[in-house]
Design an enzyme around this catalytic site. Structure first.
Site, PDB file in Angstrom:
ATOM      1  CD  GLU A 134     -29.375  16.452   1.123  1.00 33.63           C
ATOM      2  OE1 GLU A 134     -30.602  16.584   1.145  1.00 33.63           O
ATOM      3  OE2 GLU A 134     -28.665  16.507   2.147  1.00 33.63           O
TER       4      GLU A 134
ATOM      5  CG  ASP B  64     -32.936  18.599   0.547  1.00 33.90           C
ATOM      6  OD1 ASP B  64     -33.006  17.355   0.605  1.00 33.90           O
ATOM      7  OD2 ASP B  64     -32.459  19.291   1.454  1.00 33.90           O
TER       8      ASP B  64
ATOM      9  CB  ILE C 190     -36.101  13.824   2.664  1.00 32.22           C
ATOM     10  CG1 ILE C 190     -36.893  12.753   1.918  1.00 32.22           C
ATOM     11  CG2 ILE C 190     -36.703  14.039   4.068  1.00 32.22           C
ATOM     12  CD1 ILE C 190     -36.965  11.398   2.643  1.00 32.22           C
ATOM     13  CG  ASP C 191     -34.472  20.738   4.028  1.00 33.63           C
ATOM     14  OD1 ASP C 191     -33.256  20.532   4.165  1.00 33.63           O
ATOM     15  OD2 ASP C 191     -35.055  21.703   4.547  1.00 33.63           O
TER      16      ASP C 191
ATOM     17  CB  THR D 135     -32.777  13.257   6.260  1.00 34.54           C
ATOM     18  OG1 THR D 135     -32.856  13.768   4.928  1.00 34.54           O
ATOM     19  CG2 THR D 135     -32.731  11.740   6.190  1.00 34.54           C
TER      20      THR D 135
ATOM     21  CG  ASP E 241     -29.820  22.267   2.978  1.00 33.86           C
ATOM     22  OD1 ASP E 241     -30.348  21.151   2.942  1.00 33.86           O
ATOM     23  OD2 ASP E 241     -28.612  22.453   3.279  1.00 33.86           O
TER      24      ASP E 241
END
Ligand code: IPD
Length: 264
Positions: free
Chosen positions: A69, A85, A87-88, A90, A212
């Protein structure tokens, strides 16, 4: 090979989760910036976690491709590609809401074959390998065997663009009166894992990115969900709907109808 890739994904997701947790207290306002819109946030922790994962993959498997990402983009020379990802969720991370995760999927010759989703704030690890089932902390998980949409708890999410959000609100107007209730947790990867373990009964969203949904979609499918788009195909970045077989078609038909009348 998918089991081995899953295990590496699990290791790296946990390490990245520990890193972002250790960085959370020191995230200063000036290290938070925006991406696709003023509400789409990225932090120093997203970037550091992506670097940790990329370095870990390259050390173990130098010929694999990577899509991340936060910009990682490496071509694969062997048909294996990692989709990350770091940090999905954020926005939740920035606001100290526990619903954020590290999501790592592995594709072999174009097929998502392994995945791990780690929730650092609870220490829970979700994982799956194609054909080998889905697990939470090592224990098998499965979706709720629902047959009625009106008693189903449905999770969804919203995009960062305001016009698309208008369309998503129009779809929600049609759905909310005919289901048990709606949940918006703020991490698509976790939404799919919550579906996989029966904490919600279904999940849908328009306009996700591959990073995601890749790992979570495999985990949900391996836990018994049907995961598709609105046209009878597999999930796409245009639309993802995931639910147990007993409610999938009813939910998809309702969403198709509502979506056709909504703003794109
Ligand atoms: C977002 C989250 C959110 C979903 C958005 C995604 P990010 O990912 O998964 O739940 O509704 O569509 O973009 O930006 O936090 O990695």
């Amino acid at each position: 090979m998918s089991i081995e890739l899953r295990d590496l994904a699990v290791t790296l997701a946990r390490e990245a989760g520990e890193l972002v947790t250790s960085m959370r207290a020191d995230i200063e306002a000036d290290s938070i910036s925006t991406k696709s819109s003023t509400v789409d946030l990225v932090t120093a922790a997203d970037k550091a976690a992506e670097k940790l994962i990329v370095d870990g993959i390259l050390a173990a498997r130098p010929n694999d491709g990577i899509l991340g990402e936060e910009g990682a983009s490496i071509d694969s020379s062997n048909g294996v590609r990692w989709i990350i990802d770091p940090i999905d969720g954020t926005t939740n991370f920035v606001y100290q809401i526990p619903a954020f995760s590290v999501s790592i999927a592995v594709e072999i010759d174009g097929v998502i074959s392994a995945g791990a989703v780690y929730q650092p704030s609870t220490g829970v690890m979700y994982e799956a390998a194609l054909g080998a089932g889905a697990r939470r902390d090592g224990q098998p998980i499965s979706v709720n065997p629902k047959t009625s949409l009106e008693t189903s708890l449905v999770a969804t999410g919203f995009a960062y663009g305001s016009e698309r959000r208008e369309g998503q609100a129009q779809v929600l107007l049609r759905l909310l009166p005919v289901v048990r209730d709606i949940r918006r947790f703020g991490s698509a990867a976790l939404d799919l894992c919550f579906l996989a373990e029966g904490q919600v009964d279904a999940y849908y969203e328009r306009g996700l990115n591959d990073w995601d949904m890749a790992a979570g979609a495999l985990i949900a499918a391996e836990a018994g969900a049907i995961v598709g788009d609105l046209r009878g195909n597999g999930p796409t970045t245009d639309f993802l709907v995931a639910a147990p077989v007993g409610i999938f078609e009813g939910l998809r038909d309702l969403l198709m109808d509502a979506d056709a009348d909504a703003k794109p």
